[in-house]
Design a protein around this motif. Structure first.
Motif, short mmCIF file in Angstrom:
data_model
loop_
_atom_site.label_atom_id
_atom_site.label_comp_id
_atom_site.label_asym_id
_atom_site.label_seq_id
_atom_site.Cartn_x
_atom_site.Cartn_y
_atom_site.Cartn_z
N CYS A 27 0.85 -1.19 0.00
CA CYS A 27 0.00 0.00 0.00
C CYS A 27 0.88 1.23 0.00
O CYS A 27 2.11 1.14 -0.04
CB CYS A 27 -0.90 0.01 1.24
SG CYS A 27 0.00 0.35 2.77
N TYR A 28 0.23 2.40 0.01
CA TYR A 28 0.97 3.66 0.13
C TYR A 28 0.74 4.32 1.49
O TYR A 28 1.54 5.13 1.91
CB TYR A 28 0.50 4.63 -0.96
CG TYR A 28 0.88 4.24 -2.37
CD1 TYR A 28 2.20 4.36 -2.81
CD2 TYR A 28 -0.07 3.75 -3.26
CE1 TYR A 28 2.56 4.02 -4.10
CE2 TYR A 28 0.28 3.40 -4.56
CZ TYR A 28 1.60 3.54 -4.97
OH TYR A 28 1.94 3.20 -6.25
N HIS A 29 -0.37 3.97 2.16
CA HIS A 29 -0.83 4.82 3.25
C HIS A 29 -0.60 4.28 4.66
O HIS A 29 -0.92 4.97 5.63
CB HIS A 29 -2.32 5.11 3.07
CG HIS A 29 -3.18 3.89 3.22
ND1 HIS A 29 -3.08 2.81 2.39
CD2 HIS A 29 -4.13 3.58 4.13
CE1 HIS A 29 -3.94 1.88 2.77
NE2 HIS A 29 -4.59 2.32 3.83
N LEU A 30 -0.09 3.06 4.81
CA LEU A 30 0.13 2.51 6.15
C LEU A 30 1.59 2.12 6.34
O LEU A 30 2.20 1.56 5.43
CB LEU A 30 -0.72 1.25 6.36
CG LEU A 30 -2.23 1.40 6.38
CD1 LEU A 30 -2.88 0.02 6.51
CD2 LEU A 30 -2.66 2.32 7.51
N PRO A 31 2.14 2.38 7.53
CA PRO A 31 3.53 2.00 7.79
C PRO A 31 3.76 0.50 7.60
O PRO A 31 4.85 0.08 7.23
CB PRO A 31 3.75 2.40 9.25
CG PRO A 31 2.75 3.46 9.50
CD PRO A 31 1.54 3.13 8.65
N SER A 32 2.71 -0.32 7.80
CA SER A 32 2.89 -1.76 7.69
C SER A 32 3.07 -2.25 6.25
O SER A 32 3.52 -3.36 6.03
CB SER A 32 1.70 -2.47 8.32
OG SER A 32 0.51 -2.08 7.65
N CYS A 33 2.68 -1.43 5.27
CA CYS A 33 2.79 -1.91 3.88
C CYS A 33 3.23 -0.82 2.90
O CYS A 33 3.18 -1.04 1.69
CB CYS A 33 1.47 -2.55 3.42
SG CYS A 33 -0.02 -1.61 3.80
N ASN A 34 3.68 0.36 3.39
CA ASN A 34 4.10 1.41 2.45
C ASN A 34 5.43 1.04 1.78
O ASN A 34 6.03 0.02 2.07
CB ASN A 34 4.14 2.78 3.14
CG ASN A 34 5.36 2.99 4.03
OD1 ASN A 34 6.35 2.27 3.96
ND2 ASN A 34 5.29 4.01 4.88
N TYR A 35 5.91 1.91 0.89
CA TYR A 35 7.03 1.50 0.02
C TYR A 35 8.33 1.21 0.76
O TYR A 35 9.19 0.51 0.22
CB TYR A 35 7.26 2.53 -1.11
CG TYR A 35 7.64 3.91 -0.65
CD1 TYR A 35 8.93 4.20 -0.22
CD2 TYR A 35 6.72 4.96 -0.67
CE1 TYR A 35 9.29 5.48 0.18
CE2 TYR A 35 7.06 6.24 -0.28
CZ TYR A 35 8.34 6.49 0.15
OH TYR A 35 8.68 7.74 0.56
N THR A 36 8.46 1.70 1.98
CA THR A 36 9.70 1.37 2.71
C THR A 36 9.74 -0.12 3.07
O THR A 36 10.81 -0.66 3.33
CB THR A 36 9.84 2.21 4.00
OG1 THR A 36 8.79 1.85 4.91
CG2 THR A 36 9.78 3.70 3.73
N THR A 37 8.57 -0.77 3.05
CA THR A 37 8.51 -2.20 3.40
C THR A 37 8.64 -3.12 2.17
O THR A 37 8.84 -4.32 2.33
CB THR A 37 7.18 -2.53 4.09
OG1 THR A 37 6.10 -2.42 3.13
CG2 THR A 37 6.89 -1.59 5.25
N TRP A 38 8.49 -2.57 0.96
CA TRP A 38 8.46 -3.44 -0.22
C TRP A 38 9.74 -4.25 -0.42
O TRP A 38 9.64 -5.45 -0.76
CB TRP A 38 8.14 -2.65 -1.51
CG TRP A 38 6.85 -1.88 -1.48
CD1 TRP A 38 5.86 -1.93 -0.53
CD2 TRP A 38 6.41 -0.91 -2.44
NE1 TRP A 38 4.84 -1.06 -0.85
CE2 TRP A 38 5.15 -0.42 -2.01
CE3 TRP A 38 6.96 -0.39 -3.62
CZ2 TRP A 38 4.45 0.54 -2.74
CZ3 TRP A 38 6.25 0.56 -4.35
CH2 TRP A 38 5.01 1.02 -3.91
C1 LIG Z 1 6.39 4.22 5.84
O1 LIG Z 1 6.47 3.34 6.92
C2 LIG Z 1 7.59 3.55 7.74
C3 LIG Z 1 7.59 2.45 8.80
O2 LIG Z 1 7.48 1.21 8.21
C4 LIG Z 1 7.49 4.92 8.38
O3 LIG Z 1 8.63 5.14 9.18
C5 LIG Z 1 7.44 5.96 7.29
O4 LIG Z 1 7.20 7.22 7.85
C6 LIG Z 1 6.33 5.66 6.30
N1 LIG Z 1 6.50 6.56 5.17
C7 LIG Z 1 5.49 7.02 4.47
C8 LIG Z 1 5.83 7.93 3.37
O5 LIG Z 1 4.34 6.71 4.70
#
Ligand SMILES: *[C@@H]1O[C@H](CO)[C@@H](O)[C@H](O)[C@H]1NC(C)=O
Ligand SMILES: *[C@@H]1O[C@H](CO)[C@@H](O)[C@H](O)[C@H]1NC(C)=O
Ligand SMILES: *[C@@H]1O[C@H](CO)[C@@H](O)[C@H](O)[C@H]1NC(C)=O
Ligand SMILES: *[C@@H]1O[C@H](CO)[C@@H](O)[C@H](O)[C@H]1NC(C)=O
Ligand SMILES: *[C@@H]1O[C@H](CO)[C@@H](O)[C@H](O)[C@H]1NC(C)=O
Ligand SMILES: *[C@@H]1O[C@H](CO)[C@@H](O)[C@H](O)[C@H]1NC(C)=O
Ligand SMILES: *[C@@H]1O[C@H](CO)[C@@H](O)[C@H](O)[C@H]1NC(C)=O
Ligand SMILES: [Zn+2]
Length: 310
Positions: A27-38
């Protein structure tokens, strides 16, 4: 609150189908699945060595005389834009008739047929929303026209070819005029009809690609090899990012982050649907030689210098 969170996670579970048939939430909107997790959740290919988007550092761009002009077919044909869709609650996508629209030239190895275009945005015209950046600058939106090499029978085959796809990227810049350009007013008038995930409406015979790309000089662009910017991030894309942005009024840009939702329920809106920039890992971004370095002018410059030195 808890119920809402569960709903959102479920939305993400309808994720990307991997080659082994399993699905992975993104996803784009949740820390659990946003792009930093891909890269960790979907390492094949999101942790690869030629990922997109990238930051274009103009001082490091190299001149490449093979980057000739493109030939666009069907970009003036309003019957080539078929329908507009709320694509899986992740973007807005227009399907293209690939028997009418295609592109060649531009340093590409052959003919590529137009499949669809879609958009990436932030949260309004004053917020960052493009995927590629130029010297760190992020534009409010970015439009991607996805093309497939004409010799491939399917997208699955194309994704296995390092140059199977050609994506044309256009930055969108905000202007203070209202409801311009006309074609963008026309396009955005459909957003309220596709507010829910999966909604589709016909748009045939109303909009042309040329009309949407108004004002862009399509002879000036950046070129590099990269990937899809959504999972599974397949490294199959010849990227073209045009230097000139499309200028769209703020009021129309604002409609994207206020009209379309990630689900069939009212919340949340699709916002910030862009991936962060990826490391170049040794890749070089190319562009046309600037006019100042054409052989003739370089020669004249040398002659002039010699004249003064002598
Ligand atoms: C994405 O998720 C990470 C944690 O997994 C969080 O630290 C970061 O702020 C988030 N970034 C965006 C753009 O949502
Ligand atoms: C979306 O909303 C529907 C209807 O309220 C709900 O049943 C479903 O779980 C949600 N789905 C996703 C993918 O969030
Ligand atoms: C599009 O442009 C081509 C080439 O200039 C021309 O032959 C064709 O008639 C145009 N089509 C439309 C729908 O305007
Ligand atoms: C987007 O902007 C609106 C108002 O400008 C704000 O209410 C909303 O929380 C923002 N959404 C996100 C995801 O930041
Ligand atoms: C639009 O107008 C506002 C206020 O009048 C000004 O601050 C802003 O710089 C203008 N933006 C553009 C893109 O011209
Ligand atoms: C879009 O443009 C077409 C062709 O010019 C026109 O017929 C149609 O009414 C326009 N639609 C909207 C919603 O503006
Ligand atoms: C587009 O850019 C090229 C190269 O900079 C230039 O020669 C040409 O005149 C431009 N075309 C238009 C319509 O401005
Ligand atoms: Zn895209």
């Amino acid at each position: 609150m808890k119920a809402q969170l569960v709903t959102l996670v479920a939305a993400c579970l309808l994720g990307t189908v991997l080659s082994d048939g399993s699905t992975v939430a993104w996803c784009y909107h949740l820390p659990s699945c946003n792009y930093t997790t891909w890269p960790t959740k979907i390492p094949h290919h999101c942790s690869g060595a030629r990922q997109s988007p990238v930051n274009i550092v103009t001082a490091d761009v190299q001149a490449d005389p093979s980057l000739t002009t493109f030939s666009f077919t069907g970009f003036n044909d309003s019957s080539a834009l078929l329908n507009i869709k709320n694509a899986d609650g992740k973007s807005v996508m227009v399907s293209l008739d690939d028997s009418k629209m295609s592109v060649s030239g531009g340093g590409l190895s052959g003919l590529y047929k137009s499949k669809q275009f879609h958009l990436h945005w932030g949260n309004g015209s004053s917020s960052a929303g493009s995927e590629h950046t130029v010297n760190g600058k992020r534009y409010p939106m970015e439009l991607h026209i996805v093309h497939m090499k004409s010799t491939h029978p399917s997208m699955t085959v194309a994704l296995d070819d390092p140059t199977g796809l050609a994506v044309l990227g256009f930055f969108i810049e905000a202007t203070n005029d209202s409801s311009t350009p006309e074609m963008w007013k026309n396009l955005t008038s459909f957003l309220l009809k596709i507010s829910r995930k999966g909604d589709v409406v016909d748009i045939k015979n109303q909009i042309t690609m040329d009309g949407l790309l108004k004002g862009v000089n399509r002879t000036r662009y950046y070129r590099y090899l990269g990937s899809l910017t959504t999972p599974s991030c397949d490294e199959a894309v010849v990227w073209t990012v045009f230097k000139d942005p499309i200028k769209v009024s703020q009021d129309l840009i604002n409609l994207f982050s206020t009209s379309v939702y990630i689900n069939t329920t009212a919340q949340p809106l699709i916002t910030n649907n862009f991936r962060g920039v990826q490391a170049l890992k040794g890749r070089v971004i190319k562009s046309q030689p600037s006019s100042a370095t054409t052989p003739y002018e370089a020669l004249s410059l040398t002659a002039a210098l010699l004249y003064y030195l002598l």
